[in-house]
Design a protein around this motif. Structure first.
Motif, PDB file in Angstrom:
ATOM      1  N   ASP A   1       0.908  -1.258  -0.007  1.00 55.35           N
ATOM      2  CA  ASP A   1      -0.007  -0.234   0.056  1.00 55.35           C
ATOM      3  C   ASP A   1       0.878   1.100  -0.044  1.00 55.35           C
ATOM      4  O   ASP A   1       1.663   1.306   0.653  1.00 55.35           O
ATOM      5  CB  ASP A   1      -0.689  -0.056   1.147  1.00 55.35           C
ATOM      6  CG  ASP A   1      -1.779   1.070   1.344  1.00 55.35           C
ATOM      7  OD1 ASP A   1      -1.349   2.216   0.989  1.00 55.35           O
ATOM      8  OD2 ASP A   1      -3.222   0.948   1.606  1.00 55.35           O
TER       9      ASP A   1
ATOM     10  N   ASP B   1       0.802   4.149   1.112  1.00 57.90           N
ATOM     11  CA  ASP B   1       0.710   4.807   2.422  1.00 57.90           C
ATOM     12  C   ASP B   1       1.494   4.079   3.478  1.00 57.90           C
ATOM     13  O   ASP B   1       1.599   4.584   4.560  1.00 57.90           O
ATOM     14  CB  ASP B   1      -0.850   4.896   2.913  1.00 57.90           C
ATOM     15  CG  ASP B   1      -1.846   5.962   1.945  1.00 57.90           C
ATOM     16  OD1 ASP B   1      -1.047   6.861   1.493  1.00 57.90           O
ATOM     17  OD2 ASP B   1      -2.954   5.742   2.088  1.00 57.90           O
ATOM     18  N   GLU B   2       1.644   2.705   3.293  1.00 61.79           N
ATOM     19  CA  GLU B   2       2.371   2.153   4.056  1.00 61.79           C
ATOM     20  C   GLU B   2       3.740   1.843   3.777  1.00 61.79           C
ATOM     21  O   GLU B   2       4.624   1.276   4.533  1.00 61.79           O
ATOM     22  CB  GLU B   2       1.676   0.702   4.318  1.00 61.79           C
ATOM     23  CG  GLU B   2       0.308   0.909   4.982  1.00 61.79           C
ATOM     24  CD  GLU B   2       0.276   1.276   6.174  1.00 61.79           C
ATOM     25  OE1 GLU B   2       0.964   0.999   6.992  1.00 61.79           O
ATOM     26  OE2 GLU B   2      -0.785   2.122   6.280  1.00 61.79           O
ATOM     27  N   ARG B   3       4.275   2.207   2.431  1.00 60.09           N
ATOM     28  CA  ARG B   3       5.540   1.956   2.010  1.00 60.09           C
ATOM     29  C   ARG B   3       6.526   2.354   2.960  1.00 60.09           C
ATOM     30  O   ARG B   3       7.886   1.797   3.255  1.00 60.09           O
ATOM     31  CB  ARG B   3       5.794   2.640   0.679  1.00 60.09           C
ATOM     32  CG  ARG B   3       7.288   2.089   0.116  1.00 60.09           C
ATOM     33  CD  ARG B   3       6.947   2.738  -1.270  1.00 60.09           C
ATOM     34  NE  ARG B   3       7.709   3.916  -1.532  1.00 60.09           N
ATOM     35  CZ  ARG B   3       7.636   4.445  -2.887  1.00 60.09           C
ATOM     36  NH1 ARG B   3       7.589   3.382  -3.957  1.00 60.09           N
ATOM     37  NH2 ARG B   3       7.773   5.745  -2.870  1.00 60.09           N
TER      38      ARG B   3
ATOM     39  N   SER C   1       6.650   3.013   6.163  1.00 59.93           N
ATOM     40  CA  SER C   1       6.804   2.291   7.463  1.00 59.93           C
ATOM     41  C   SER C   1       7.398   0.831   7.276  1.00 59.93           C
ATOM     42  O   SER C   1       8.030   0.562   7.910  1.00 59.93           O
ATOM     43  CB  SER C   1       5.601   2.189   8.114  1.00 59.93           C
ATOM     44  OG  SER C   1       4.580   1.620   7.623  1.00 59.93           O
ATOM     45  N   TYR C   2       7.053   0.282   6.186  1.00 62.19           N
ATOM     46  CA  TYR C   2       7.527  -0.965   5.611  1.00 62.19           C
ATOM     47  C   TYR C   2       9.006  -0.977   5.444  1.00 62.19           C
ATOM     48  O   TYR C   2       9.658  -1.742   6.154  1.00 62.19           O
ATOM     49  CB  TYR C   2       6.923  -1.417   4.109  1.00 62.19           C
ATOM     50  CG  TYR C   2       7.184  -2.944   3.788  1.00 62.19           C
ATOM     51  CD1 TYR C   2       6.540  -3.900   4.263  1.00 62.19           C
ATOM     52  CD2 TYR C   2       8.393  -3.201   3.254  1.00 62.19           C
ATOM     53  CE1 TYR C   2       6.926  -5.282   4.102  1.00 62.19           C
ATOM     54  CE2 TYR C   2       8.816  -4.297   2.808  1.00 62.19           C
ATOM     55  CZ  TYR C   2       8.155  -5.572   3.248  1.00 62.19           C
ATOM     56  OH  TYR C   2       8.797  -6.574   2.946  1.00 62.19           O
TER      57      TYR C   2
ATOM     58  N   ALA D   1       1.748  -7.389   4.585  1.00 62.46           N
ATOM     59  CA  ALA D   1       1.798  -5.936   4.077  1.00 62.46           C
ATOM     60  C   ALA D   1       2.284  -5.924   2.663  1.00 62.46           C
ATOM     61  O   ALA D   1       1.843  -5.126   1.820  1.00 62.46           O
ATOM     62  CB  ALA D   1       2.854  -5.078   4.667  1.00 62.46           C
TER      63      ALA D   1
END
Length: 95
Positions: free
Chosen positions: A11, A13-15, A17-18, A77
């Motif tokens: 996602d 929006d999660e890149r 934090s990943y 994720a």
């Protein structure tokens, strides 16, 4: 020599934090026996893509490192992935 290359999709929006969660994985890989290079990076064009590049001296080193695998949070994720392992028989320096 073994090259592992490809990409993951997460996602957008999660890149960030990943990738932040991968810092310890990168440190561990680079400290592993047989690792020549290892990086995971945000793609500059596609917001959901993470590029993978690994360079190892021999297959057993990759297999030993892979035994630890991604955490469950990291694995969940990943929306899509295309990562391949290549056996290289020769190289030419360009620098």
């Amino acid at each position: 020599m073994i090259i592992v290359s490809g990409f993951l999709r997460v996602d957008p929006d999660e890149r960030a934090s990943y990738l932040e969660g991968c810092r310890q994985v990168v440190r561990a890989a680079r400290a592993s026996d047989g690792c020549i290079d290892f990086h995971i990076s945000a793609d500059p064009i596609e917001a959901d893509r993470i590029n993978i590049f690994e360079q190892w001296e021999y297959t057993e080193a990759v297999e030993t490192f892979r035994g630890s695998g991604p955490s469950d949070d990291q694995q969940s994720a990943i929306l899509d992935a295309k990562v391949m392992q290549h056996e290289v028989t020769g190289s030419t320096s360009l620098t």
